[in-house]
Write an enzyme that holds these catalytic residues in place. Structure first.
Site, PDB file in Angstrom:
ATOM      1  N   ASP A 131      34.306  80.340 -37.441  1.00  0.00           N
ATOM      2  CA  ASP A 131      34.610  81.905 -37.602  1.00  0.00           C
ATOM      3  C   ASP A 131      34.211  82.455 -36.162  1.00  0.00           C
ATOM      4  OD1 ASP A 131      34.977  84.254 -39.809  1.00  0.00           O
ATOM      5  OD2 ASP A 131      34.408  84.743 -37.924  1.00  0.00           O
ATOM      6  N   ILE A 132      34.896  83.199 -35.475  1.00  0.00           N
ATOM      7  CA  ILE A 132      34.460  83.676 -34.211  1.00  0.00           C
ATOM      8  C   ILE A 132      33.522  84.887 -34.254  1.00  0.00           C
ATOM      9  CG2 ILE A 132      36.079  85.897 -33.989  1.00  0.00           C
ATOM     10  CD1 ILE A 132      35.730  83.053 -31.301  1.00  0.00           C
TER      11      ILE A 132
ATOM     12  N   GLU B 299      41.570  90.750 -43.844  1.00  0.00           N
ATOM     13  CA  GLU B 299      41.604  90.829 -42.408  1.00  0.00           C
ATOM     14  C   GLU B 299      42.837  90.145 -42.146  1.00  0.00           C
ATOM     15  OE1 GLU B 299      37.952  90.407 -39.976  1.00  0.00           O
ATOM     16  OE2 GLU B 299      39.167  90.025 -38.476  1.00  0.00           O
TER      17      GLU B 299
ATOM     18  N   HIS C  44      42.812  81.645 -46.117  1.00  0.00           N
ATOM     19  CA  HIS C  44      41.724  80.967 -45.511  1.00  0.00           C
ATOM     20  C   HIS C  44      40.342  80.940 -46.347  1.00  0.00           C
ATOM     21  CE1 HIS C  44      41.594  85.041 -44.132  1.00  0.00           C
ATOM     22  NE2 HIS C  44      40.246  84.978 -44.147  1.00  0.00           N
TER      23      HIS C  44
ATOM     24  N   HIS D 219      36.387  80.548 -46.598  1.00  0.00           N
ATOM     25  CA  HIS D 219      35.202  80.794 -45.687  1.00  0.00           C
ATOM     26  C   HIS D 219      34.043  79.834 -46.054  1.00  0.00           C
ATOM     27  CE1 HIS D 219      35.672  85.014 -43.629  1.00  0.00           C
ATOM     28  NE2 HIS D 219      36.659  85.045 -44.852  1.00  0.00           N
TER      29      HIS D 219
HETATM   30  P1  5GP Z   1      39.256  88.081 -44.124  1.00  0.00           P
HETATM   31  O1  5GP Z   1      40.496  88.084 -43.746  1.00  0.00           O
HETATM   32  O2  5GP Z   1      38.544  86.788 -44.844  1.00  0.00           O
HETATM   33  O3  5GP Z   1      38.385  89.276 -44.594  1.00  0.00           O
HETATM   34  O4  5GP Z   1      38.451  87.615 -42.667  1.00  0.00           O
HETATM   35  C1  5GP Z   1      39.029  87.156 -41.624  1.00  0.00           C
HETATM   36  C2  5GP Z   1      37.938  86.284 -40.833  1.00  0.00           C
HETATM   37  O5  5GP Z   1      38.637  85.701 -39.582  1.00  0.00           O
HETATM   38  C3  5GP Z   1      36.472  87.355 -40.135  1.00  0.00           C
HETATM   39  O6  5GP Z   1      35.478  86.450 -40.734  1.00  0.00           O
HETATM   40  C4  5GP Z   1      36.824  87.114 -38.785  1.00  0.00           C
HETATM   41  O7  5GP Z   1      35.788  87.058 -38.023  1.00  0.00           O
HETATM   42  C5  5GP Z   1      37.721  85.770 -38.693  1.00  0.00           C
HETATM   43  N1  5GP Z   1      38.553  85.819 -37.462  1.00  0.00           N
HETATM   44  C6  5GP Z   1      39.608  87.034 -37.184  1.00  0.00           C
HETATM   45  N2  5GP Z   1      40.248  86.621 -36.171  1.00  0.00           N
HETATM   46  C7  5GP Z   1      39.757  85.292 -35.668  1.00  0.00           C
HETATM   47  C8  5GP Z   1      40.307  84.477 -34.583  1.00  0.00           C
HETATM   48  O8  5GP Z   1      40.799  84.807 -33.779  1.00  0.00           O
HETATM   49  N3  5GP Z   1      39.191  83.456 -34.369  1.00  0.00           N
HETATM   50  C9  5GP Z   1      38.424  83.015 -35.325  1.00  0.00           C
HETATM   51  N4  5GP Z   1      37.980  81.688 -34.925  1.00  0.00           N
HETATM   52  N5  5GP Z   1      38.142  83.818 -36.368  1.00  0.00           N
HETATM   53  C10 5GP Z   1      38.707  85.093 -36.717  1.00  0.00           C
END
Ligand code: 5GP
Length: 132
Positions: free
Chosen positions: A28-29, A87, A92, A94
């Site tokens: 995760d970035i 987001e 995905h 985690h």
């Molecule tokens: P969620 O969709 O589960 O709420 O969160 C998405 C996750 O993806 C977040 O923890 C965010 O930091 C990560 N994320 C979003 N865009 C990128 C990206 O371009 N690269 C990486 N490695 N992680 C990302």
């Protein structure tokens, strides 16, 4: 094409932790803790519970192997698993190496790690994954 599809295809760089024909894992970035990893299916599906039964089963087995590799690299009590997907509209999982329950709070401030450290963590996880 989702941002995660572009990552899995190598069109956007990522810190690769594991992969096979069907799934891909990368750091995760904006990690909550060191080693915070995302597992995705290469097939682009938004909502994880829209995956086919056999596909989600294989996805979970893949995530399990990544978690085993993470735990070898980053000493932790357990590797926690969470699914949000609020987001990025590409399913995905985690994986978060936990010292305590607090490490699973998504409202926590995120870490800022140097690229060299991110690459080092990802390379170690990848090496352990390949042994499994
Ligand atoms: P969620 O969709 O589960 O709420 O969160 C998405 C996750 O993806 C977040 O923890 C965010 O930091 C990560 N994320 C979003 N865009 C990128 C990206 O371009 N690269 C990486 N490695 N992680 C990302």
């Amino acid at each position: 094409m989702s941002i995660f599809s572009k990552i899995a295809a190598g069109e956007i760089p990522s810190y690769k932790c594991a992969e096979n024909d069907e799934f891909y894992a990368f750091l995760d970035i904006n990690p909550m803790v060191k080693g915070h990893t995302l597992c995705i299916p290469r097939r682009e599906v938004d909502y994880i519970f829209d995956l086919e039964d056999d596909e989600i089963a294989r996805f979970q087995v893949f995530a399990k192997k990544v978690a085993v590799a993470i735990k070898k690299v980053l000493p932790c009590v357990k590797v926690g698993q969470a699914v949000l997907g609020l987001e990025v509209p590409h399913a995905h999982i985690h994986l978060i190496p936990m010292q305590s329950e607090k490490d699973m709070l998504f409202s926590n401030p995120k870490l800022k790690l140097e690229p060299e450290e991110m690459q080092g963590i990802a390379d170690k996880i990848y090496a352990e994954f390949k042994k499994l």
